[in-house]
Design a protein around this motif. Sequence first.
Motif, PDB file in Angstrom:
ATOM      1  N   GLU A  75     -53.342  -0.634  -9.062  1.00 55.09           N
ATOM      2  CA  GLU A  75     -53.475  -0.412 -10.504  1.00 55.09           C
ATOM      3  C   GLU A  75     -53.621   1.079 -10.824  1.00 55.09           C
ATOM      4  OE1 GLU A  75     -56.749  -3.002 -11.455  1.00 55.09           O
ATOM      5  OE2 GLU A  75     -55.435  -4.742 -11.719  1.00 55.09           O
ATOM      6  N   ASP A  76     -54.342   1.815  -9.975  1.00 61.07           N
ATOM      7  CA  ASP A  76     -54.459   3.264 -10.165  1.00 61.07           C
ATOM      8  C   ASP A  76     -53.100   3.952 -10.047  1.00 61.07           C
ATOM      9  OD1 ASP A  76     -57.196   3.032 -10.519  1.00 61.07           O
ATOM     10  OD2 ASP A  76     -57.730   3.806  -8.530  1.00 61.07           O
ATOM     11  N   VAL A  77     -52.321   3.541  -9.056  1.00 61.29           N
ATOM     12  CA  VAL A  77     -50.980   4.109  -8.872  1.00 61.29           C
ATOM     13  C   VAL A  77     -50.097   3.759 -10.064  1.00 61.29           C
ATOM     14  CG1 VAL A  77     -48.886   4.018  -7.447  1.00 61.29           C
ATOM     15  CG2 VAL A  77     -51.138   4.197  -6.356  1.00 61.29           C
ATOM     16  N   LEU A  78     -50.176   2.525 -10.537  1.00 60.79           N
ATOM     17  CA  LEU A  78     -49.384   2.102 -11.696  1.00 60.79           C
ATOM     18  C   LEU A  78     -49.707   2.965 -12.917  1.00 60.79           C
ATOM     19  CD1 LEU A  78     -47.364   0.058 -12.914  1.00 60.79           C
ATOM     20  CD2 LEU A  78     -49.342  -1.367 -13.495  1.00 60.79           C
ATOM     21  N   LYS A  79     -50.991   3.186 -13.172  1.00 57.15           N
ATOM     22  CA  LYS A  79     -51.398   4.031 -14.311  1.00 57.15           C
ATOM     23  C   LYS A  79     -50.852   5.449 -14.171  1.00 57.15           C
ATOM     24  CE  LYS A  79     -55.747   1.632 -15.044  1.00 57.15           C
ATOM     25  NZ  LYS A  79     -57.196   1.684 -14.791  1.00 57.15           N
ATOM     26  N   ALA A  80     -50.955   6.001 -12.975  1.00 54.51           N
ATOM     27  CA  ALA A  80     -50.461   7.370 -12.744  1.00 54.51           C
ATOM     28  C   ALA A  80     -48.949   7.445 -12.929  1.00 54.51           C
ATOM     29  CB  ALA A  80     -50.857   7.843 -11.344  1.00 54.51           C
ATOM     30  N   LYS A  87     -47.015   5.427 -14.745  1.00 54.17           N
ATOM     31  CA  LYS A  87     -46.679   5.241 -16.168  1.00 54.17           C
ATOM     32  C   LYS A  87     -46.983   6.512 -16.952  1.00 54.17           C
ATOM     33  CE  LYS A  87     -46.337   0.433 -16.424  1.00 54.17           C
ATOM     34  NZ  LYS A  87     -44.996  -0.018 -16.565  1.00 54.17           N
ATOM     35  N   LYS A  88     -48.121   7.165 -16.621  1.00 54.49           N
ATOM     36  CA  LYS A  88     -48.495   8.411 -17.290  1.00 54.49           C
ATOM     37  C   LYS A  88     -47.459   9.499 -17.023  1.00 54.49           C
ATOM     38  CE  LYS A  88     -52.424  11.507 -17.899  1.00 54.49           C
ATOM     39  NZ  LYS A  88     -53.789  11.829 -17.498  1.00 54.49           N
ATOM     40  N   ALA A  89     -46.872   9.474 -15.820  1.00 58.77           N
ATOM     41  CA  ALA A  89     -45.846  10.452 -15.454  1.00 58.77           C
ATOM     42  C   ALA A  89     -44.471  10.082 -16.028  1.00 58.77           C
ATOM     43  CB  ALA A  89     -45.757  10.568 -13.934  1.00 58.77           C
ATOM     44  N   GLY A  90     -44.425   8.948 -16.731  1.00 56.53           N
ATOM     45  CA  GLY A  90     -43.166   8.534 -17.352  1.00 56.53           C
ATOM     46  C   GLY A  90     -42.248   7.749 -16.437  1.00 56.53           C
ATOM     47  N   ASN A  91     -42.757   7.301 -15.307  1.00 56.42           N
ATOM     48  CA  ASN A  91     -41.938   6.539 -14.360  1.00 56.42           C
ATOM     49  C   ASN A  91     -42.033   5.051 -14.666  1.00 56.42           C
ATOM     50  OD1 ASN A  91     -41.288   8.927 -13.006  1.00 56.42           O
ATOM     51  ND2 ASN A  91     -43.125   8.778 -11.750  1.00 56.42           N
ATOM     52  N   ASN A  92     -40.906   4.394 -14.581  1.00 52.04           N
ATOM     53  CA  ASN A  92     -40.843   2.968 -14.848  1.00 52.04           C
ATOM     54  C   ASN A  92     -40.965   2.215 -13.524  1.00 52.04           C
ATOM     55  OD1 ASN A  92     -40.545   0.533 -16.113  1.00 52.04           O
ATOM     56  ND2 ASN A  92     -38.319   0.693 -16.333  1.00 52.04           N
ATOM     57  N   VAL A  93     -42.170   1.763 -13.220  1.00 50.00           N
ATOM     58  CA  VAL A  93     -42.417   1.053 -11.967  1.00 50.00           C
ATOM     59  C   VAL A  93     -43.266  -0.183 -12.267  1.00 50.00           C
ATOM     60  CG1 VAL A  93     -44.493   2.376 -11.388  1.00 50.00           C
ATOM     61  CG2 VAL A  93     -43.153   1.386  -9.559  1.00 50.00           C
ATOM     62  N   THR A  94     -43.094  -1.212 -11.456  1.00 49.04           N
ATOM     63  CA  THR A  94     -43.867  -2.438 -11.649  1.00 49.04           C
ATOM     64  C   THR A  94     -44.964  -2.534 -10.589  1.00 49.04           C
ATOM     65  OG1 THR A  94     -42.470  -3.764 -10.182  1.00 49.04           O
ATOM     66  CG2 THR A  94     -41.814  -3.630 -12.529  1.00 49.04           C
ATOM     67  N   ILE A  95     -45.956  -3.330 -10.892  1.00 45.04           N
ATOM     68  CA  ILE A  95     -47.041  -3.555  -9.927  1.00 45.04           C
ATOM     69  C   ILE A  95     -46.495  -4.224  -8.666  1.00 45.04           C
ATOM     70  CG2 ILE A  95     -47.816  -5.806 -10.795  1.00 45.04           C
ATOM     71  CD1 ILE A  95     -50.243  -3.024  -9.822  1.00 45.04           C
TER      72      ILE A  95
END
Length: 159
Positions: A62-67, A69-77
């Motif tokens: 979840e921490d990686v997902l937040k980072a 998304k904040k960086a503008g990368n479209n990634v899923t959990i």
Amino acid sequence: MKRLIYIFLFFFLICHKSYAITEQEKIDLFTVVEDFFVNLKEKNYSKVWESLTSKSQKVIAEDVLKAEKKAGNNVTIEKIFEDFSQGKGLAKDYWDSFLIYFNPDIILKDSFWEVGKVEKNYAEVLVRYKKSENPTILKLYKEKDIWKFGLVESFWVIK
């Protein structure tokens, strides 16, 4: 008052379930901790991930997902869990960064280990760096009859 204390102690001793640890269980606990730090040092990140509790895995993902998304990368959990399970991509970036700030040899070579509190599904390994007064408490949890290392539970400040 004295009688009340005796009654309390009596009920405490009856209700308190202590868990005696065998020598093999002690070895198992130490092995979980050692394997985590050896695999981290050797950059065997899929094994590092495998050794963590489900809670640690969830929080890290979840921490990686937040980072991301904040960086503008479209990634899923799901993609994050896949990368961490395979020890590549985002997992490699994460653990490589982790190693910039943490040297596993502090635990592996420069510390004394002992077993702390042990319960049926919870245990502590106390790690004392050289001559430091207070040990670091590494928390382990039994999941599906396998001891797992609670990295997040041991070190993160959970809000």
